[in-house]
Structures are given as C-alpha cells and as structure tokens.
Design a protein around this motif. Structure first.
Motif, PDB file in Angstrom:
ATOM      1  N   SER A 153       1.466   8.751  -1.236  1.00  0.00           N
ATOM      2  CA  SER A 153       0.040   8.400  -0.792  1.00  0.00           C
ATOM      3  C   SER A 153      -0.735   9.840  -1.068  1.00  0.00           C
ATOM      4  O   SER A 153      -1.788  10.064  -1.524  1.00  0.00           O
ATOM      5  CB  SER A 153      -0.420   7.976   0.554  1.00  0.00           C
ATOM      6  N   THR A 180      -4.327   6.818   4.144  1.00  0.00           N
ATOM      7  CA  THR A 180      -5.700   6.344   3.807  1.00  0.00           C
ATOM      8  C   THR A 180      -6.275   5.532   4.426  1.00  0.00           C
ATOM      9  O   THR A 180      -5.310   4.794   5.396  1.00  0.00           O
ATOM     10  CB  THR A 180      -6.009   5.882   2.357  1.00  0.00           C
ATOM     11  N   THR A 183      -5.168   2.192   3.691  1.00  0.00           N
ATOM     12  CA  THR A 183      -3.674   1.457   3.834  1.00  0.00           C
ATOM     13  C   THR A 183      -3.675   1.055   5.583  1.00  0.00           C
ATOM     14  O   THR A 183      -3.082   0.275   5.892  1.00  0.00           O
ATOM     15  CB  THR A 183      -2.637   2.753   3.813  1.00  0.00           C
ATOM     16  N   LYS A 190       0.914  -1.310  -0.193  1.00  0.00           N
ATOM     17  CA  LYS A 190       0.061  -0.020  -0.142  1.00  0.00           C
ATOM     18  C   LYS A 190       0.848   1.159   0.067  1.00  0.00           C
ATOM     19  O   LYS A 190       1.800   1.143   0.382  1.00  0.00           O
ATOM     20  CB  LYS A 190      -0.873  -0.046   1.265  1.00  0.00           C
ATOM     21  N   LEU A 191       0.317   2.394  -0.318  1.00  0.00           N
ATOM     22  CA  LEU A 191       0.837   3.636  -0.601  1.00  0.00           C
ATOM     23  C   LEU A 191       0.870   4.299   0.985  1.00  0.00           C
ATOM     24  O   LEU A 191      -0.047   4.045   1.916  1.00  0.00           O
ATOM     25  CB  LEU A 191       0.246   4.607  -1.575  1.00  0.00           C
ATOM     26  N   ILE A 192       1.893   5.022   1.133  1.00  0.00           N
ATOM     27  CA  ILE A 192       2.082   5.728   2.360  1.00  0.00           C
ATOM     28  C   ILE A 192       3.058   7.048   2.438  1.00  0.00           C
ATOM     29  O   ILE A 192       3.806   7.017   1.142  1.00  0.00           O
ATOM     30  CB  ILE A 192       2.252   5.080   3.748  1.00  0.00           C
TER      31      ILE A 192
END
Ligand code: IPM
Ligand code: MG
Length: 365
Positions: free
Chosen positions: A47, A56, A59, A41-43
């Motif tokens: 993100s 999000t 995430t 996932k993005l962070i």
C-alpha cells in the motif's frame, strides 16, 4: 448464508498464502452451502508503494464493511528505514486499534507429526496444547505519552479497568471450553500496572468459579513454557508480554509456519498467520500455507459458528501431514516435498474426502 470477507494479502509471501486460504474457503463454501463475497485491498508495504501510506481509508473501510478480515503478512527490508507511521507494521497496529480487536488468540498446539521438529525433547512437548490470549489494543503499544528526543526515549504502560475486565472475561470463557485453567502473566513484583492487572483479573475470576486461576511473573512464564509447556491451558497476558510469549510458544511447536491466530473485538474479527512476510522466499511457491488455512478454520468457528467446517479443515491439514506432504520449512528426509499450491490442493482434496466420508451430503446452515 452470505458472508463478506475482506482479504489483505500484504507483502512478501502474504499474497500466496492468502490465495491458498481463498481456495480452502471456496471449497468450504461449496460444501456448506454458503456464499462468500470477497473484497481484496492493499496493506503494508504494498500500500505504501502505491499510495504513500501503509493503510488507506479505503482499506480500513473495506474492513469495517466485512464480516471478517483475512490478512497475509506485512513488512519487508525495503521499508525498515521508514519513519514509524509509514512502516508496514503501523498498518497492522492501526487496524487492530480501529477495529478494536482487543483479544488476540494464538494457539500453541503440537501436531503429532512434528514432535520431532521442535528444539525441545519430544517427551517434554508431546501433548502440549495451550493458547496465548494477548491483550491487543492497549498497554505499552498504545500508551501515551510516548516519544524520543536527543536525550531520552519513553513509552507508557497503562491499562484501564475495563480493558483488563474484557480480556479477562474472554480468557475465562475460552478456558471454560478447554481445560478450565487460566494463567495470568504479569510483572507485578515490579510494575504497578501489573499489580492492578492482577487485582482486576482476580475480581473477574470470581464470576467463573469453575475455572482455576494462577498468576505467574513473565520471566518465569518464559522459562516454564520451555521447561514444561503441558502445564498451560490459557495464558492471559498484556500486549507486550503476549507478543514475546506467543513467539516462544510458537517456536516450541516446531512449526511457526503452521500457527494461526484470531484477533477479535465486539464487532470485528481479523485472522492471520503468526509468521511474517518471509521476503526471502516470496513469489517462489515455497511458502507454507498451513498457518493461513488454519486461520480460516478459526474464522469459521469464531466468526460464523461453523464449528464443523473449522474442524474439517483442521482434520484435512492433519491428514495431509500424515500423508507426508511438507513445504520446505517443515521438510524432513523421507517426506514428500511440495510447494504452496500443491500443499493447498492436497488439503482441499482431503477436506472434500473427509466431508464425504462423514456422509455430510450438502450441509445447509
Ligand atoms: C505480532 C507482531 C507485531 C506486534 C508487529 C509486526 C507490529 O510482532 O503480531 O506479534 O508486535 O504485535
Ligand atoms: Mg510478535
């Protein structure tokens, strides 16, 4: 055994070092006969660019659903001017709070191959092996009220009894597995919150008669880490003091690019390198993957009781260094200069070699 890992590569060199960690995890999974299910996932800034927020709900949920989280790094120049809650760093702070990762463990261990790379003299340094145990979800980082207006700015340093008790217990438990010495660091000569911290730590210490407890003021501790780092075993401290002391501790080892960390709560765990996102070398196959790979070793030990796998990864790192392989941040004349992917491949190779030398065959948990 099946384990679920959520990967948060983040910004800068984050994706490269997390990719390295994946390679090592896959090698370990094969040898130790476990299955690893990966979710990515993005962070952070990555993100923010896509969703307008550094963290999000999706995430966050992926972290709640995992047995352990591996994070690369967050941050970069382009996001420095954003308001506080949109900065990449805000994602990390929120993640720590939401997952209740109250215990941050940062080992400061000097690899023998590096004694010469430190700013300290080799004889002051050699044999240094301690951990900074930093309280991570309380103190001035999260205390209310906080804010600023045109005339003043303010933050609040508060600790609840239970917050001090649980981190102190962790310190004594870790010390019991090590050299049985806890140094609690505070500023009790000035701050009431520190006097309270000191009193509660002393109470907890009574339940651990086999462990020695000392108290030290934070300014003195900063000095002592540089003067005689060998005196420490477990440094127990609050959020802000731990932030500062762990950077000093990291630096004296001569190898910030090699230091792993674990952030643990009752239910969740996150592992990340101590270093940052190093945007200046991102995407160039130059980043040192060792800190993240060593974080994977910590993960096997702390989250999955796979101590053997963790030890083999550490041995593989040491052997690779002994063979002279170095990324550019730790390169000295006479070494073999390699990039991120080559360093990772060597570590995997050594991991597999040591596994077979030890005659472990296929290891079934
Ligand atoms: C760390 C970092 C973070 C902290 C920042 C990036 C919010 O310095 O993990 O030590 O202050 O905790
Ligand atoms: Mg820091």
């Amino acid at each position: 055994m099946q384990i679920r890992i959520t990967l948060l590569p983040g910004d800068g060199i984050g994706p490269e070092v997390v990719q390295a960690a994946v390679k090592v995890m896959q090698a370990a999974a094969e040898k130790f006969n476990i299955r690893i299910q990966l979710t990515e996932k993005l962070i952070g800034g990555a993100s923010f660019e896509k969703f307008g927020t550094p963290l999000t709900d999706e995430t966050l949920q992926a972290c709640f659903d995992a047995d352990a989280v591996i994070l690369g790094a967050v941050g970069g120049y382009q996001w420095e001017a954003l308001p506080h809650h949109q900065k990449p760093e805000a994602a990390l702070l929120k993640l720590r709070k939401e997952l209740q990762l109250f215990a941050n463990i940062r080992p400061a261990k000097v690899y023998s191959a590096f004694a010469g790379a430190s700013s300290l003299k080799a004889d002051v340094l050699s044999g240094t092996d301690f951990v900074v145990l930093r309280e991570l979800t309380g103190g001035i980082y999260f205390g209310e009220p906080r804010g600023y207006d045109k005339t003043k700015g303010w933050n609040t340093m508060t600790y609840q009894r239970h917050e001090i008790e649980r981190i102190a217990r962790k310190a004594f438990e870790i010390a019991r597995q090590r050299s049985r010495k806890v140094t609690s660091v505070d500023k009790a000569n000035v701050l009431e919150v520190s006097q309270f911290w000191r009193d509660v730590v002393a109470e907890v210490a009574e339940q651990y008669p086999g462990v020695e407890l000392n108290n030290m003021y934070v300014d003195n501790a900063a000095m002592q880490i540089v003067r005689d780092p060998k005196q420490f075993d477990v440094i127990l401290t609050s959020n802000l003091f731990g932030d500062i002391l762990s950077d000093i501790a990291g630096m004296i080892t001569g190898s910030l690019g090699m230091l792993p960390s674990a952030s643990l709560g009752e239910k969740y765990a996150l592992y990340e390198p101590v270093h940052g996102s190093a945007p200046d070398i991102a995407g160039q196959n130059k980043a040192n993957p060792i800190a993240t790979i060593a974080s994977v070793a910590m993960m096997f030990g702390y989250s999955f009781q796979m101590t053997k796998a963790g030890q083999l990864i550490e041995q593989a790192i040491e052997r690779t260094l002994e063979q002279g392989y170095r990324t550019v941040d730790i390169y000295q004349e006479g070494n073999k200069l390699v990039g991120t992917t080559e360093m990772t491949a060597k570590i995997v190779e050594n991991f597999e070699a040591i596994f077979h030398e030890e005659g472990l065959g296929v290891f079934t948990l």
